[in-house]
Design an enzyme around this catalytic site. Structure first.
Site, PDB file in Angstrom:
ATOM      1  N   TYR A 192     -25.429 -41.818 -98.980  1.00 19.82           N
ATOM      2  CA  TYR A 192     -26.730 -41.334 -99.456  1.00 19.82           C
ATOM      3  C   TYR A 192     -27.752 -42.464 -99.441  1.00 19.82           C
ATOM      4  O   TYR A 192     -28.868 -42.307 -98.922  1.00 19.82           O
ATOM      5  CB  TYR A 192     -26.578 -40.779-100.870  1.00 19.82           C
ATOM      6  CG  TYR A 192     -27.879 -40.477-101.571  1.00 19.82           C
ATOM      7  CD1 TYR A 192     -28.632 -39.353-101.230  1.00 19.82           C
ATOM      8  CD2 TYR A 192     -28.355 -41.313-102.584  1.00 19.82           C
ATOM      9  CE1 TYR A 192     -29.828 -39.072-101.882  1.00 19.82           C
ATOM     10  CE2 TYR A 192     -29.549 -41.028-103.234  1.00 19.82           C
ATOM     11  CZ  TYR A 192     -30.277 -39.915-102.886  1.00 19.82           C
ATOM     12  OH  TYR A 192     -31.462 -39.634-103.522  1.00 19.82           O
ATOM     13  N   THR A 217     -41.047 -29.409 -98.115  1.00 17.46           N
ATOM     14  CA  THR A 217     -39.699 -28.934 -97.826  1.00 17.46           C
ATOM     15  C   THR A 217     -38.849 -28.957 -99.097  1.00 17.46           C
ATOM     16  O   THR A 217     -39.073 -29.744-100.002  1.00 17.46           O
ATOM     17  CB  THR A 217     -39.035 -29.779 -96.724  1.00 17.46           C
ATOM     18  OG1 THR A 217     -38.885 -31.130 -97.162  1.00 17.46           O
ATOM     19  CG2 THR A 217     -39.876 -29.752 -95.442  1.00 17.46           C
ATOM     20  N   ILE A 274     -37.977 -31.332-108.089  1.00 17.60           N
ATOM     21  CA  ILE A 274     -39.107 -32.167-107.702  1.00 17.60           C
ATOM     22  C   ILE A 274     -39.968 -31.467-106.657  1.00 17.60           C
ATOM     23  O   ILE A 274     -41.195 -31.527-106.707  1.00 17.60           O
ATOM     24  CB  ILE A 274     -38.607 -33.529-107.176  1.00 17.60           C
ATOM     25  CG1 ILE A 274     -37.994 -34.354-108.316  1.00 17.60           C
ATOM     26  CG2 ILE A 274     -39.740 -34.313-106.513  1.00 17.60           C
ATOM     27  CD1 ILE A 274     -37.331 -35.648-107.874  1.00 17.60           C
ATOM     28  N   SER A 312     -38.734 -26.788-101.618  1.00 18.09           N
ATOM     29  CA  SER A 312     -39.723 -26.705-102.704  1.00 18.09           C
ATOM     30  C   SER A 312     -39.534 -25.501-103.614  1.00 18.09           C
ATOM     31  O   SER A 312     -40.462 -25.084-104.301  1.00 18.09           O
ATOM     32  CB  SER A 312     -41.140 -26.685-102.114  1.00 18.09           C
ATOM     33  OG  SER A 312     -41.259 -25.752-101.059  1.00 18.09           O
ATOM     34  N   THR A 313     -38.322 -24.953-103.656  1.00 18.85           N
ATOM     35  CA  THR A 313     -38.087 -23.796-104.519  1.00 18.85           C
ATOM     36  C   THR A 313     -37.706 -24.188-105.941  1.00 18.85           C
ATOM     37  O   THR A 313     -37.628 -23.334-106.830  1.00 18.85           O
ATOM     38  CB  THR A 313     -36.974 -22.899-103.939  1.00 18.85           C
ATOM     39  OG1 THR A 313     -35.765 -23.664-103.825  1.00 18.85           O
ATOM     40  CG2 THR A 313     -37.361 -22.377-102.563  1.00 18.85           C
TER      41      THR A 313
END
Length: 264
Positions: free
Chosen positions: A154, A13, A19, A15-16
Site C-alpha cells: 500500500y 472517484t 473522504i 465518492s459514495t
C-alpha cells in the site's frame, strides 16, 4: 475567502462515502457540478441521494465503474467527457505480511491506486490544458512518507502517487492547470468506523475516543493527537481545487495532523 466553483465540473472517484463523499460535498457546496463514482449502481444512487439531501439543488451525475481495470475507466469517461476538476480518490488498503503479499496482490493495488489515476489524467488533462484551467488532485496518504511495515504494498502505491502528481505538474507547467497531492493521516472514515464497530459496542467508547487511542498507540508522533475528520481532509482538497490555489502545483500537502515528523 469565498471559494466559488460555479460552472466547474468535478469528478471525484470513489465518492459514495468516507473522504470521497466529503470531498464531493465540499465541491458541491462551492457550486461545482459533481460526478459521483462508485463500483455499484446501488452505492452510487445512495451517494447521490445523500448529496442531494445535504446540498439542495446540487447538480450531480452518476458514473458507475470499478476503476481497477481500463474498461472501468472507459466507462467513467463516457459519463465524464468534460471535467474541470479531477480528484483521484479511488484506492484500496489492507494489512498483509510482506512475505505473504503475492504478485497478484501487488498488481491489484497498483492498478487501483496508481493506474486509475494515470488513465483518468491521461484522458482528461488535454481538455483542461486546452481551456487553460484545471485541477487534478491525488489523494495519497502519510503512508507515502512513512511506509508502514505491515502494508508495504500500500505504501509503495501511495509514494508512486506523489511522483506521478509531481511529474504531471511539470508536464503541464504554465498551462493554467495545477496537479497536487493531498496526504491524509489517521482519519475517521467509514472504513475506520466499520473497523471500530465491535470495539465501540464492547467498550461503550465513542468513535472519537477510540480514534484518539488508535492514533496515540500507532501514530504517537501526531501533533494534534487525534484522528482527523473526513471534512478536515475535504477542506484541504476543496481549497486546492479553487481558483485561489492557482500558485500551488506539484505540491504534497499533508492533512496528517503532523504524524510525519518533517518540517518540509
Amino acid at each position: 475567502m469565498k471559494i466559488d466553483l460555479t460552472g466547474k465540473v468535478a469528478l471525484v472517484t470513489a465518492s459514495t462515502g468516507g473522504i470521497g463523499f466529503a470531498i464531493a460535498r465540499g465541491l458541491a457546496e462551492s457550486g461545482a457540478e459533481v460526478i459521483v463514482n462508485g463500483r455499484s449502481t446501488e452505492s452510487v444512487n445512495k451517494g447521490i441521494q445523500q448529496l442531494q439531501q445535504v446540498v439542495p439543488g446540487v447538480q450531480v451525475r452518476a458514473a458507475v465503474a470499478d476503476l481497477s481495470a481500463p474498461d472501468g475507466v472507459d466507462a467513467v469517461l463516457r459519463a465524464a467527457s468534460r471535467v474541470d476538476i479531477l480528484v483521484n480518490n479511488a484506492g484500496i488498503y489492507g494489512q498483509k505480511d510482506f512475505y505473504s503479499t503475492d504478485d497478484e496482490t501487488w498488481e491489484t493495488y497498483w492498478q487501483t491506486n496508481v493506474m486509475s489515476g494515470v488513465r483518468l489524467s491521461r484522458a482528461l488533462l488535454p481538455g483542461m490544458v486546452q481551456k487553460g484551467w484545471g485541477r487534478v488532485v491525488f489523494i495519497s496518504s502519510e503512508s507515502a512518507c512513512n511506509i508502514p511495515a505491515d502494508m508495504i504494498h500500500y505504501g509503495v502505491t501511495k509514494t508512486a502517487q506523489l511522483a506521478l502528481a509531481r511529474g504531471l505538474a511539470k508536464f503541464v507547467a504554465g498551462s493554467g492547470v495545477t496537479v497536487n497531492s493531498v496526504l491524509p493521516g489517521p482519519t475517521m472514515s467509514d472504513g475506520f468506523a466499520s473497523m471500530m464497530k465491535d470495539e465501540m459496542e464492547k467498550t461503550g467508547k465513542s468513535l472519537e475516543q477510540l480514534a484518539k487511542e488508535f492514533v496515540m498507540a500507532n501514530r504517537p508522533s501526531s501533533v494534534i493527537q487525534r484522528a482527523a475528520t473526513v471534512e478536515e481532509v475535504a477542506n484541504m482538497v476543496v481549497y486546492v481545487c479553487s481558483t485561489q490555489a492557482s500558485a500551488t502545483s506539484g505540491a504534497a500537502l499533508r492533512v496528517d495532523g503532523g504524524v510525519v515528523d518533517d518540517i518540509i
